[in-house]
Design a protein around this motif. Structure first.
Motif, PDB file in Angstrom:
ATOM      1  N   TYR A  99       0.872  -1.182   0.000  1.00  0.00           N
ATOM      2  CA  TYR A  99       0.000   0.000   0.000  1.00  0.00           C
ATOM      3  C   TYR A  99       0.904   1.225   0.000  1.00  0.00           C
ATOM      4  O   TYR A  99       1.850   1.293   0.775  1.00  0.00           O
ATOM      5  CB  TYR A  99      -0.904   0.025   1.242  1.00  0.00           C
ATOM      6  CG  TYR A  99      -2.017  -0.984   1.183  1.00  0.00           C
ATOM      7  CD1 TYR A  99      -3.237  -0.652   0.617  1.00  0.00           C
ATOM      8  CD2 TYR A  99      -1.835  -2.263   1.699  1.00  0.00           C
ATOM      9  CE1 TYR A  99      -4.276  -1.590   0.561  1.00  0.00           C
ATOM     10  CE2 TYR A  99      -2.861  -3.198   1.645  1.00  0.00           C
ATOM     11  CZ  TYR A  99      -4.074  -2.847   1.070  1.00  0.00           C
ATOM     12  OH  TYR A  99      -5.089  -3.785   1.022  1.00  0.00           O
ATOM     13  N   SER A 107      -3.337  13.713   3.760  1.00  0.00           N
ATOM     14  CA  SER A 107      -4.371  13.189   2.851  1.00  0.00           C
ATOM     15  C   SER A 107      -3.949  11.814   2.328  1.00  0.00           C
ATOM     16  O   SER A 107      -4.786  10.925   2.121  1.00  0.00           O
ATOM     17  CB  SER A 107      -4.677  14.155   1.712  1.00  0.00           C
ATOM     18  OG  SER A 107      -3.515  14.454   1.020  1.00  0.00           O
ATOM     19  N   ARG A 110      -4.843   9.423   5.136  1.00  0.00           N
ATOM     20  CA  ARG A 110      -6.297   9.192   5.175  1.00  0.00           C
ATOM     21  C   ARG A 110      -6.703   8.222   4.064  1.00  0.00           C
ATOM     22  O   ARG A 110      -7.485   7.304   4.267  1.00  0.00           O
ATOM     23  CB  ARG A 110      -7.052  10.507   4.972  1.00  0.00           C
ATOM     24  CG  ARG A 110      -7.489  11.107   6.255  1.00  0.00           C
ATOM     25  CD  ARG A 110      -8.284  12.391   6.035  1.00  0.00           C
ATOM     26  NE  ARG A 110      -7.780  13.364   6.971  1.00  0.00           N
ATOM     27  CZ  ARG A 110      -7.053  14.427   6.663  1.00  0.00           C
ATOM     28  NH1 ARG A 110      -6.791  14.720   5.420  1.00  0.00           N
ATOM     29  NH2 ARG A 110      -6.606  15.219   7.597  1.00  0.00           N
ATOM     30  N   ARG A 111      -6.130   8.461   2.855  1.00  0.00           N
ATOM     31  CA  ARG A 111      -6.494   7.635   1.696  1.00  0.00           C
ATOM     32  C   ARG A 111      -6.079   6.171   1.914  1.00  0.00           C
ATOM     33  O   ARG A 111      -6.842   5.252   1.643  1.00  0.00           O
ATOM     34  CB  ARG A 111      -5.817   8.206   0.441  1.00  0.00           C
ATOM     35  CG  ARG A 111      -6.459   7.765  -0.869  1.00  0.00           C
ATOM     36  CD  ARG A 111      -5.478   7.845  -2.029  1.00  0.00           C
ATOM     37  NE  ARG A 111      -4.281   7.075  -1.760  1.00  0.00           N
ATOM     38  CZ  ARG A 111      -3.049   7.567  -1.715  1.00  0.00           C
ATOM     39  NH1 ARG A 111      -2.813   8.827  -1.924  1.00  0.00           N
ATOM     40  NH2 ARG A 111      -2.027   6.772  -1.444  1.00  0.00           N
ATOM     41  N   ALA A 113      -5.681   4.556   4.692  1.00  0.00           N
ATOM     42  CA  ALA A 113      -6.543   3.916   5.698  1.00  0.00           C
ATOM     43  C   ALA A 113      -7.868   3.491   5.050  1.00  0.00           C
ATOM     44  O   ALA A 113      -8.379   2.386   5.295  1.00  0.00           O
ATOM     45  CB  ALA A 113      -6.788   4.860   6.866  1.00  0.00           C
ATOM     46  N   GLU A 114      -8.389   4.359   4.184  1.00  0.00           N
ATOM     47  CA  GLU A 114      -9.640   4.025   3.475  1.00  0.00           C
ATOM     48  C   GLU A 114      -9.436   2.816   2.568  1.00  0.00           C
ATOM     49  O   GLU A 114     -10.266   1.901   2.518  1.00  0.00           O
ATOM     50  CB  GLU A 114     -10.059   5.197   2.582  1.00  0.00           C
ATOM     51  CG  GLU A 114     -10.944   6.219   3.282  1.00  0.00           C
ATOM     52  CD  GLU A 114     -11.049   7.494   2.433  1.00  0.00           C
ATOM     53  OE1 GLU A 114     -11.107   8.559   3.051  1.00  0.00           O
ATOM     54  OE2 GLU A 114     -11.027   7.399   1.171  1.00  0.00           O
ATOM     55  N   GLU A 115      -8.303   2.806   1.845  1.00  0.00           N
ATOM     56  CA  GLU A 115      -8.014   1.679   0.937  1.00  0.00           C
ATOM     57  C   GLU A 115      -7.937   0.368   1.711  1.00  0.00           C
ATOM     58  O   GLU A 115      -8.468  -0.651   1.278  1.00  0.00           O
ATOM     59  CB  GLU A 115      -6.664   1.902   0.237  1.00  0.00           C
ATOM     60  CG  GLU A 115      -6.735   2.782  -0.992  1.00  0.00           C
ATOM     61  CD  GLU A 115      -5.330   3.117  -1.514  1.00  0.00           C
ATOM     62  OE1 GLU A 115      -5.220   4.138  -2.201  1.00  0.00           O
ATOM     63  OE2 GLU A 115      -4.364   2.384  -1.219  1.00  0.00           O
ATOM     64  N   ARG A 117      -9.239  -0.324   4.644  1.00  0.00           N
ATOM     65  CA  ARG A 117     -10.577  -0.699   5.153  1.00  0.00           C
ATOM     66  C   ARG A 117     -11.430  -1.300   4.041  1.00  0.00           C
ATOM     67  O   ARG A 117     -12.199  -2.228   4.265  1.00  0.00           O
ATOM     68  CB  ARG A 117     -11.291   0.523   5.748  1.00  0.00           C
ATOM     69  CG  ARG A 117     -10.756   0.973   7.088  1.00  0.00           C
ATOM     70  CD  ARG A 117     -11.788   1.832   7.836  1.00  0.00           C
ATOM     71  NE  ARG A 117     -12.278   2.934   7.034  1.00  0.00           N
ATOM     72  CZ  ARG A 117     -11.740   4.153   7.007  1.00  0.00           C
ATOM     73  NH1 ARG A 117     -10.694   4.427   7.756  1.00  0.00           N
ATOM     74  NH2 ARG A 117     -12.243   5.106   6.258  1.00  0.00           N
ATOM     75  N   ALA A 118     -11.244  -0.783   2.815  1.00  0.00           N
ATOM     76  CA  ALA A 118     -12.069  -1.277   1.706  1.00  0.00           C
ATOM     77  C   ALA A 118     -11.570  -2.631   1.182  1.00  0.00           C
ATOM     78  O   ALA A 118     -12.363  -3.434   0.694  1.00  0.00           O
ATOM     79  CB  ALA A 118     -12.054  -0.254   0.563  1.00  0.00           C
ATOM     80  N   SER A 119     -10.268  -2.898   1.293  1.00  0.00           N
ATOM     81  CA  SER A 119      -9.711  -4.095   0.641  1.00  0.00           C
ATOM     82  C   SER A 119      -9.433  -5.254   1.583  1.00  0.00           C
ATOM     83  O   SER A 119      -9.381  -6.406   1.154  1.00  0.00           O
ATOM     84  CB  SER A 119      -8.365  -3.776  -0.036  1.00  0.00           C
ATOM     85  OG  SER A 119      -8.428  -2.572  -0.713  1.00  0.00           O
ATOM     86  N   GLY A 161      -7.729   5.746  11.638  1.00  0.00           N
ATOM     87  CA  GLY A 161      -8.428   5.169  10.483  1.00  0.00           C
ATOM     88  C   GLY A 161      -8.500   3.650  10.519  1.00  0.00           C
ATOM     89  O   GLY A 161      -9.393   3.062   9.893  1.00  0.00           O
ATOM     90  N   LEU A 162      -7.558   3.018  11.226  1.00  0.00           N
ATOM     91  CA  LEU A 162      -7.534   1.549  11.216  1.00  0.00           C
ATOM     92  C   LEU A 162      -8.126   0.926  12.478  1.00  0.00           C
ATOM     93  O   LEU A 162      -8.363  -0.281  12.524  1.00  0.00           O
ATOM     94  CB  LEU A 162      -6.091   1.050  10.994  1.00  0.00           C
ATOM     95  CG  LEU A 162      -5.523   1.420   9.609  1.00  0.00           C
ATOM     96  CD1 LEU A 162      -4.109   0.892   9.434  1.00  0.00           C
ATOM     97  CD2 LEU A 162      -6.419   0.887   8.473  1.00  0.00           C
TER      98      LEU A 162
END
Ligand SMILES: NC(=O)c1ccc[n+]([C@@H]2O[C@H](COP(=O)([O-])OP(=O)(O)OC[C@H]3O[C@@H](n4cnc5c(N)ncnc54)[C@H](OP(=O)(O)O)[C@@H]3O)[C@@H](O)[C@H]2O)c1
Length: 325
Positions: A99, A107, A110-111, A113-115, A117-119, A161-162
């Protein structure tokens, strides 16, 4: 008191016998340590920041050897791909994923952490390891002093985020790699950006490392009623590219006494794998034992100061973990 603990505590008081490989050799024999790589991590997912050099790279390789799935969170995609290939080839474990993140860029953090969480269906361990010691003051893309951005604000956002993923599991662990250098400096809450006085990289680094320990203790208390623990550890003094580049004289003088990177990460791996490490939270570890937070009274952080640091992190990052506690 157990004689072995008394000997260990004496070594700790003297610093050099503790932080160098002497401390590692002494304690591993004194307490007859189980080799950490024999501890099972199969089925566990571990995210490591700063896996492209030094301690993070050795830790990522070891986690893969222990059977974990490993997420390499790195700023340099080419380096990260090379490390991924080496780990897969060296361990036969194909569960290693890259990652991309620059920990100093909020930013980007943040991105990622979102990736994740999504994957990723699950996450068991987060290792906040990325860091560096700068000689000159530099500023991040968000306008924050770079050491603060990379080692305090970035991990603050990433951890926040995690946490939802870590909380989904039965045994989540947040482990932050601080430094024994934190013992030398008090927080400077009136000058978190290190702009008001001449820039001394080692002092700025030490203050950021102290801030990491303080934040770990706040995470621990916020998460006390959950399945997630938060610990900080310091590796002693280990021979890594980072130490060689940032402290060349220290590296030369201490030379043979420096720990190997494998010795430097032993406690990190142990905190991620050993059942004992999940039975407490909010501690600072070296060589598989909790250590004092302070060596000097003037560096002690009061609950009010810890709260001020936390509030400053919320203000500077725009995230408010208190809301989700
Ligand atoms: N070695 C020691 O004796 C010692 C002692 C106390 C504490 N520590 C701590 O241990 C950790 C690892 O240090 P090390 O000695 O292994 O140093 P290192 O060899 O320089 O490795 C540092 C790692 O952090 C990454 N990194 C730095 N800034 C980053 C950013 N903005 N975004 C993403 N990744 C970033 C580096 O990525 P690149 O490869 O892209 O540069 C590299 O992977 C650090 O937190 C350090 O402060 C080390």
């Amino acid at each position: 008191m157990d004689l072995r603990r008394a000997v260990d505590d004496l070594a700790e008081t003297l610093v050099v016998p503790s932080f160098t490989r002497l401390g590692y050799d002494l304690r591993s024999k004194l307490f007859d340590w189980e080799p950490v790589e024999q501890m099972p991590m199969r089925g566990r997912v571990v995210a490591v920041t700063g896996p492209t050099s030094g301690l993070g790279q050795i830790a990522a390789m070891s986690f893969a050897r222990m059977g974990a799935e490993v997420l390499l969170l790195a700023r340099n995609a080419a380096k990260a791909e090379r490390v991924r290939a080496q780990i897969v080839e060296g361990t036969g474990n194909a569960g290693v994923r890259v990652y991309r993140v620059d920990m100093s860029d909020l930013s980007s953090v943040r991105r990622v952490a979102e990736e994740i969480r999504a994957s990723e269906p699950s996450l068991d361990v987060l290792i906040n390891n990325a860091g560096s010691l700068l000689v000159r003051r530099a500023v991040s893309v968000d306008g924050h002093e770079m050491t603060l951005a990379t080692m305090v604000l970035g991990p603050f956002v990433l951890t926040d985020g995690l946490i939802p993923l870590l909380r989904d599991g039965a045994d989540g662990r947040i482990i932050t790699v601080t430094s024994g250098g934190q013992y030398a400096q008090a927080l400077d809450l009136d000058d978190l950006q290190s702009a008001a006085q001449p820039y001394v990289g080692s002092a700025v680094y030490a203050r950021a490392k102290r801030a990491q320990v303080v934040l770990t203790r706040v995470w621990a208390s916020m998460l006390r009623d959950t399945s997630v623990v938060a610990h900080a550890m310091h590796p002693g003094w280990a021979d890594t590219p980072g130490i060689e580049a940032s402290l060349p004289r220290f590296h030369t003088v201490l030379g043979p006494l420096l720990r190997t990177p494998e010795q430097g990460v032993d406690t990190l791996l142990w905190l991620a794998a050993a059942p004992e490490a999940a039975r407490s939270t909010g501690r600072l570890w070296l060589d598989r034992r909790p250590r004092k937070f302070d060596r000097l009274a003037r560096t002690r952080v009061s609950p009010v100061q810890a709260r001020r640091l936390w509030n400053a992190c919320e203000h500077l990052t725009g995230v408010s973990p208190t809301r989700q506690a």
